[in-house]
Motif scaffolding. Sequence first.
Motif, PDB file in Angstrom:
ATOM      1  N   SER A 139      29.756  33.272 -12.678  1.00 42.31           N
ATOM      2  CA  SER A 139      30.652  33.584 -11.567  1.00 42.31           C
ATOM      3  C   SER A 139      32.120  33.292 -11.854  1.00 42.31           C
ATOM      4  CB  SER A 139      30.209  32.852 -10.300  1.00 42.31           C
ATOM      5  OG  SER A 139      30.196  31.458 -10.502  1.00 42.31           O
ATOM      6  N   ASP A 144      36.706  38.478  -7.124  1.00 41.33           N
ATOM      7  CA  ASP A 144      36.083  38.478  -5.801  1.00 41.33           C
ATOM      8  C   ASP A 144      35.439  39.828  -5.498  1.00 41.33           C
ATOM      9  OD1 ASP A 144      36.878  35.898  -5.491  1.00 41.33           O
ATOM     10  OD2 ASP A 144      38.538  36.330  -4.126  1.00 41.33           O
ATOM     11  N   TYR A 192      28.606  32.790  -0.211  1.00 41.67           N
ATOM     12  CA  TYR A 192      29.446  32.040  -1.149  1.00 41.67           C
ATOM     13  C   TYR A 192      30.858  32.627  -1.199  1.00 41.67           C
ATOM     14  CZ  TYR A 192      31.573  31.403  -5.756  1.00 41.67           C
ATOM     15  OH  TYR A 192      32.455  31.189  -6.773  1.00 41.67           O
ATOM     16  N   LEU A 193      30.933  33.960  -1.285  1.00 42.90           N
ATOM     17  CA  LEU A 193      32.240  34.614  -1.340  1.00 42.90           C
ATOM     18  C   LEU A 193      33.016  34.389  -0.050  1.00 42.90           C
ATOM     19  CD1 LEU A 193      34.255  36.477  -2.765  1.00 42.90           C
ATOM     20  CD2 LEU A 193      33.007  38.425  -1.801  1.00 42.90           C
ATOM     21  N   LYS A 196      34.427  30.938  -0.130  1.00 45.39           N
ATOM     22  CA  LYS A 196      35.502  30.866  -1.129  1.00 45.39           C
ATOM     23  C   LYS A 196      36.794  31.477  -0.607  1.00 45.39           C
ATOM     24  CE  LYS A 196      36.757  32.488  -5.754  1.00 45.39           C
ATOM     25  NZ  LYS A 196      36.344  33.320  -6.909  1.00 45.39           N
ATOM     26  N   VAL A 197      36.691  32.629   0.048  1.00 48.95           N
ATOM     27  CA  VAL A 197      37.878  33.300   0.573  1.00 48.95           C
ATOM     28  C   VAL A 197      38.474  32.527   1.749  1.00 48.95           C
ATOM     29  CG1 VAL A 197      38.685  35.403   1.706  1.00 48.95           C
ATOM     30  CG2 VAL A 197      37.122  35.564  -0.228  1.00 48.95           C
ATOM     31  N   ILE A 199      38.302  29.186   2.382  1.00 50.24           N
ATOM     32  CA  ILE A 199      38.710  27.793   2.133  1.00 50.24           C
ATOM     33  C   ILE A 199      40.222  27.579   2.234  1.00 50.24           C
ATOM     34  CG2 ILE A 199      38.975  26.150   0.222  1.00 50.24           C
ATOM     35  CD1 ILE A 199      36.049  26.441  -0.355  1.00 50.24           C
ATOM     36  N   THR A 207      37.291  21.592   5.111  1.00 50.96           N
ATOM     37  CA  THR A 207      37.163  21.742   3.655  1.00 50.96           C
ATOM     38  C   THR A 207      36.449  20.549   3.050  1.00 50.96           C
ATOM     39  OG1 THR A 207      39.219  23.019   3.600  1.00 50.96           O
ATOM     40  CG2 THR A 207      38.427  22.115   1.512  1.00 50.96           C
TER      41      THR A 207
END
Length: 287
Positions: A139, A144, A192-193, A196-197, A199, A207
């Motif tokens: 990954s 993204d 997960y994505l 991630k975007v 955060i 966080t």
Amino acid sequence: MLLRPERVVPVRKSLQLVGLGMAFNAIPTFIEGEKFRPLGVLHRHGLSTILLNNVVSPEFRNSPAFPALLTGLWYFLSVYFADRRRQPFGVQAETAQQKFDAVFFKGRQYEADFDPEGLLGALMTAVTIWSGSWFMQNSPRFTDTQVFLLGAGLLGSGTLLARVAPNYAPISKPLWTPTFVLASNGWTILKYLLVKVAIPYLPLAVTNALAVVGKCNLETYFLGELSLLALRYEFAEGRSFWTIARSWLYKFCSPAVSQLLLTAAFDASLVAFAFLCNAKGWKIRLL
């Protein structure tokens, strides 16, 4: 991209995972006198990891041929030993998995409100472990957009296969079918994505809570399940809160949407629990 052979899970962590599963499944055994589940989900995950890392050679284990072989073996056994080969998954109580479980776990096979032990499904559990390891190591190289396409592709391909060949490729969590593995892996990658975007735009406290979940995900899951189990015996007369919530949601939503909402609620509960631990300064370290 092949997996690097040196990246394996320590045996100690896998044994601790088996121990946690046994301890959790022992609770209803002592409280309600239920039969002990010798191979629950956590047990099988730990044992599968031990076998993968110590029985199968690294060169073969970390190649795409390994999950392909396990999936093919799962299909052969599932169809060949089913009562009705043209509809091998039509009636869950008549599946090949039921036959295998009946031999090893007499009295603990499928019932209307109870998933089978799922020895046959452990083959696909190993595939899930493999795919997770592959994604973890690759990954960082993906953009993204590539991660989104991968997750959407897995989710879409699993759903499409289930629609095209419902008799041979249903999405079934109790049977741990390959289509379920595809769809659930895709959904996990998309979540997960999303995290991630999101955060960079989240408050620091949230966080930090997510960081606790990421570093101690098994611990927060286990302690969260213990909390739900305690509430179950205290307020729900032995019924699972998820069973109650599912029954209520079915009045307003389709089963697929209901499952999605329940999954989102469970994920949110883990983050909330981790947020509490972070706010209180509690250190969670079981493994």
